[in-house]
Scaffold this active site. Structure first.
Site, PDB file in Angstrom:
ATOM      1  NE  ARG A 214     -20.689   0.437  -3.207  1.00 38.60           N
ATOM      2  CZ  ARG A 214     -21.448   1.237  -2.494  1.00 38.60           C
ATOM      3  NH1 ARG A 214     -22.476   0.746  -1.848  1.00 38.60           N
ATOM      4  NH2 ARG A 214     -21.164   2.514  -2.394  1.00 38.60           N
ATOM      5  CD  GLU A 216     -19.968  -6.964  -0.403  1.00 36.45           C
ATOM      6  OE1 GLU A 216     -20.232  -8.145  -0.077  1.00 36.45           O
ATOM      7  OE2 GLU A 216     -19.153  -6.247   0.187  1.00 36.45           O
ATOM      8  NE  ARG A 222     -32.942  -5.354  -2.326  1.00 39.15           N
ATOM      9  CZ  ARG A 222     -33.046  -6.662  -2.118  1.00 39.15           C
ATOM     10  NH1 ARG A 222     -33.591  -7.438  -3.045  1.00 39.15           N
ATOM     11  NH2 ARG A 222     -32.621  -7.212  -1.013  1.00 39.15           N
ATOM     12  CG  HIS A 223     -27.692  -5.728  -4.399  1.00 42.34           C
ATOM     13  ND1 HIS A 223     -27.136  -4.775  -3.598  1.00 42.34           N
ATOM     14  CD2 HIS A 223     -28.651  -6.321  -3.673  1.00 42.34           C
ATOM     15  CE1 HIS A 223     -27.745  -4.784  -2.416  1.00 42.34           C
ATOM     16  NE2 HIS A 223     -28.669  -5.721  -2.436  1.00 42.34           N
ATOM     17  CD  GLU A 354     -29.617   1.934   1.825  1.00 41.95           C
ATOM     18  OE1 GLU A 354     -29.698   0.781   2.299  1.00 41.95           O
ATOM     19  OE2 GLU A 354     -28.575   2.581   1.771  1.00 41.95           O
ATOM     20  CB  SER A 357     -27.481   6.214   2.802  1.00 39.59           C
ATOM     21  OG  SER A 357     -26.324   5.791   2.152  1.00 39.59           O
ATOM     22  NE  ARG A 405     -30.561  -0.612  -4.715  1.00 39.57           N
ATOM     23  CZ  ARG A 405     -30.269  -1.079  -3.509  1.00 39.57           C
ATOM     24  NH1 ARG A 405     -30.552  -0.353  -2.443  1.00 39.57           N
ATOM     25  NH2 ARG A 405     -29.717  -2.255  -3.380  1.00 39.57           N
TER      26      ARG A 405
END
Length: 431
Positions: A214, A216, A222-223, A354, A357, A405
């Site tokens: 990713r 981003e 946490r990323h 999170e 999902s 995570r």
RNA sequence: GCCCCGGCGGUGUAGCCCGGUCUAUCAUCCGGGCCUGUCGAGCCCGGGACCCGGGUUCAAAUCCCGGCCGGGGCGCCA
């Protein structure tokens, strides 16, 4: 092999046996007429004791000249001795340096002096010689093994989907472009579309433990820009409940296995794992907003949960919870709608993170095409994906679970980089 | 990308607010020496540092500006 015994296998009951060990010089304590050398390998640490009278002079002279963290090989005799750590030591007959270490180590592998995470990651190889990081990565191994064990038992097969994908995407996250001959290509943000295609292929139950990328520019603890995702996809589900059950049972199984197999590692990290009780609590998105509001955190309907809300939920609930019935605008096109407003999507939240999902997916071709258009995407870009829905696609669903995570919640590490061997973030591409 | 905080030997730090007495503290570390039971060994001697650039000032580790890097928070994140 250059050795026949691991450090941890040197036990008092082997008194008198000859062993050959190999590993790293952990520490040297030179008391003059007696010298102690601690040899470390993957199994642990063993003391090599050198009393002047009992070891060859050549060996005795060599010991104080050894550099910390050099790789050595030692042949000697096991001696049970209450004065020694663990009640046992080895009296060497031969000592050979296989690889000499430079002095001025970038950090202290014995852990006597702390190092900042950044310093540690720059010298990650040395850092990984320390006890805590080793405990983390042994736990990581048990976690992935437990995941495979659980899923294989239930008929899932492990698959590997491509990590280089064409320009058409699901939208949302930014992708890393790669040079792919004369075509535009990107690193995969998720195996989503491929695992769905495998449902059309008739595999019924697949899982993948693989990297996701990713692009981003996030800058949090946490990323990561490269992470490992545990993904499953499952056919013939009645509703999202079927895949939620797999997820909660899997997580409970993982916690159980780690508790059973990693007693030492958990002690090293000073954490105690709870026994997860299933089923996990389920809250709808709407109930979650109400609950947050009661606790002073206001979230507008239709918004994703901001960090503050995630943390608040972590404070309210000790155990993992599912949040269900997410509004359509918060979810990607392949999610099955439950009604005009909400979807069959869920998130798994634990300790303010999170973790996963998932959803029941839309398997009906016409509706799926409409949902692609509704999200402002072009169905032509999804031609090969949509093909899969034309010739018999079972109702199906699945989820993606963030491995790092999950490990944070197990190991108690507060920075995701701690549970990644060589993390990739906004600034870090080396080592 | 924004906000807050920070950057001193190989590593972790004290000092910075209130500029001089800093030839910069302590621990670890590295080199040398003593020591036959260490297990964070001990003792003696020695070594090694103020992120980069600019500015203020008689004088800058200390104050100001910019940059780079880092930590935390937020945002972004199917």
């Amino acid at each position: 092999m250059l050795k026949d015994t691991q450090a941890a296998e040197v036990t008092p009951d082997r008194d008198g046996e000859e062993v050959t060990l190999a590993g790293w010089v952990h520490e040297i304590r030179d008391l003059g007429g007696i010298k102690f050398l601690l040899l470390r390998d993957r199994s642990g640490i063993v003391q090599i004791t050198c009393p002047r009278q009992k070891v060859p002079e050549e060996v005795f002279e060599k010991v104080p000249k050894l550099k910390k963290e050099s790789v050595i090989r030692v042949r000697g005799t096991v001696q049970a001795n209450e004065q020694a750590p663990g009640g046992v030591e080895v009296i060497p007959e031969e000592l050979e340096v296989l690889s000499e270490s430079e002095t001025h180590l970038p950090l202290d592998p014995t852990g006597k002096v702390d190092a900042d995470l950044d310093t540690r990651l720059d010298a990650r190889v040395l850092d990984l010689r320390r006890e805590e990081p080793r405990a983390v990565f042994r736990i990581r191994d048990v976690v992935t093994t437990a995941i495979r064990e659980f899923l294989e038992d239930r008929g899932f097969i492990e698959v590997h989907t491509p990590k280089i994908i064409a320009s058409a995407t699901e939208g949302g996250t930014e992708l890393f472009p790669v040079v792919y001959f004369e075509q535009d290509a990107y690193l995969a943000q998720s195996p989503q579309l491929y695992k769905q295609m495998l449902m059309a292929a008739g595999f019924e139950r697949v899982y993948e433990i693989g990297p996701i990328f990713r692009a981003e520019e996030h800058n949090t603890r946490r990323h990561l820009n490269e992470a490992i995702s545990v993904d499953i996809e499952m056919s013939f589900i009645e509703s999202e409940e079927d895949v939620m059950r797999v997820l909660e049972e899997l997580l409970a199984h993982v916690f159980r296995r780690v508790t059973e197999e990693c007693e030492e590692e958990l002690k090293t990290l000073d954490v105690e794992l709870p026994e997860l009780e299933t089923p996990f609590e389920r809250l709808t998105y709407e109930e979650t907003l109400d609950l947050l509001s009661e606790h002073g955190v206001e979230v507008e309907w239709g918004e994703d949960l901001p960090t503050e809300a995630e943390r608040k939920l972590g404070e309210i609930f000790d155990e993992p919870i599912f949040i269900t019935e997410w509004p359509r605008e918060t979810r990607p096109f392949y999610t099955m709608a439950k009604d005009d407003e909400v979807t069959r999507a869920f998130d798994l939240m634990y300790q303010g993170l999170e973790l996963a999902s998932g959803a029941q997916r839309e398997h009906r071709y016409e509706i799926l095409v409409n949902q692609i258009k509704e999200q402002g995407l072009n169905p032509d870009d999804f031609k090969h994906y949509l093909e899969a829905f034309k010739y018999g696609m079972p109702p199906h669903g699945g989820w993606g679970l963030g491995l790092e995570r999950t490990l944070m919640t197990i190991t108690g590490m507060e920075n995701i980089r701690e549970v990644t061997l060589f993390p990739r973030d906004r600034k870090r591409l080396h080592p």
